[in-house]
Write a protein that holds these residues in place. Structure first.
Motif, PDB file in Angstrom:
ATOM      1  N   LYS A   6      44.972  41.337  34.121  1.00  0.00           N
ATOM      2  CA  LYS A   6      43.695  40.646  33.951  1.00  0.00           C
ATOM      3  C   LYS A   6      43.516  39.936  32.614  1.00  0.00           C
ATOM      4  O   LYS A   6      42.682  39.045  32.507  1.00  0.00           O
ATOM      5  N   THR A   7      44.248  40.354  31.594  1.00  0.00           N
ATOM      6  CA  THR A   7      44.057  39.797  30.249  1.00  0.00           C
ATOM      7  C   THR A   7      45.400  39.590  29.556  1.00  0.00           C
ATOM      8  O   THR A   7      46.422  40.122  29.992  1.00  0.00           O
ATOM      9  N   GLU A  28      42.008  36.615  36.612  1.00  0.00           N
ATOM     10  CA  GLU A  28      41.022  36.448  35.551  1.00  0.00           C
ATOM     11  C   GLU A  28      41.623  35.703  34.357  1.00  0.00           C
ATOM     12  O   GLU A  28      42.282  34.694  34.534  1.00  0.00           O
ATOM     13  N   ASP A  29      41.407  36.198  33.130  1.00  0.00           N
ATOM     14  CA  ASP A  29      41.853  35.465  31.937  1.00  0.00           C
ATOM     15  C   ASP A  29      43.357  35.514  31.707  1.00  0.00           C
ATOM     16  O   ASP A  29      43.878  34.764  30.871  1.00  0.00           O
ATOM     17  N   ASP A  57      41.176  31.936  40.414  1.00  0.00           N
ATOM     18  CA  ASP A  57      40.985  32.085  38.970  1.00  0.00           C
ATOM     19  C   ASP A  57      41.524  30.887  38.203  1.00  0.00           C
ATOM     20  O   ASP A  57      40.976  30.506  37.171  1.00  0.00           O
ATOM     21  N   ASP A  93      44.126  45.775  31.931  1.00  0.00           N
ATOM     22  CA  ASP A  93      42.993  45.051  31.317  1.00  0.00           C
ATOM     23  C   ASP A  93      43.336  44.588  29.927  1.00  0.00           C
ATOM     24  O   ASP A  93      44.162  45.104  29.258  1.00  0.00           O
TER      25      ASP A  93
END
Length: 93
Positions: A6-7, A28-29, A57, A93
């Motif tokens: 996710k990160t 996500e990012d 995303d 994460d």
């Protein structure tokens, strides 16, 4: 195993633990890592058939995958399919 990342920091943590038969999904990012000059993703160049990025995303961030040849786009249905194909998954994460 499916690694859902996710990160960027999650990517940094996951890279040393990814094995050749694992699948990687950027969400996500973490999708920004595809466009960074010094990204740890270069270590995954031999895993072309095991690298995915969530299309929604990318689109939400105004990005396209046309310049990256290691990763393939997958939609939410494909995300579900990937999770069904793996006995284990871990989210970074």
């Amino acid at each position: 195993m499916l690694h859902i990342i996710k990160t960027q920091s999650g990517l940094d943590d996951a890279i040393p633990l990814i094995r050749p038969d694992d699948d990687i999904l950027l969400v996500e990012d973490a999708v920004y890592a595809l466009f960074r000059q010094s990204s740890p993703l270069v270590d995954l160049k031999d895993q072309k058939d095991h690298c995915w990025v969530l299309k929604e995303d990318l689109l939400a961030r105004g990005l396209t995958l046309s310049t990256h040849d290691c990763f393939q786009c997958v939609d939410f249905e494909g995300f579900v399919f990937l999770t069904e194909q793996h006995f284990q998954s871990i989210t970074w994460d």
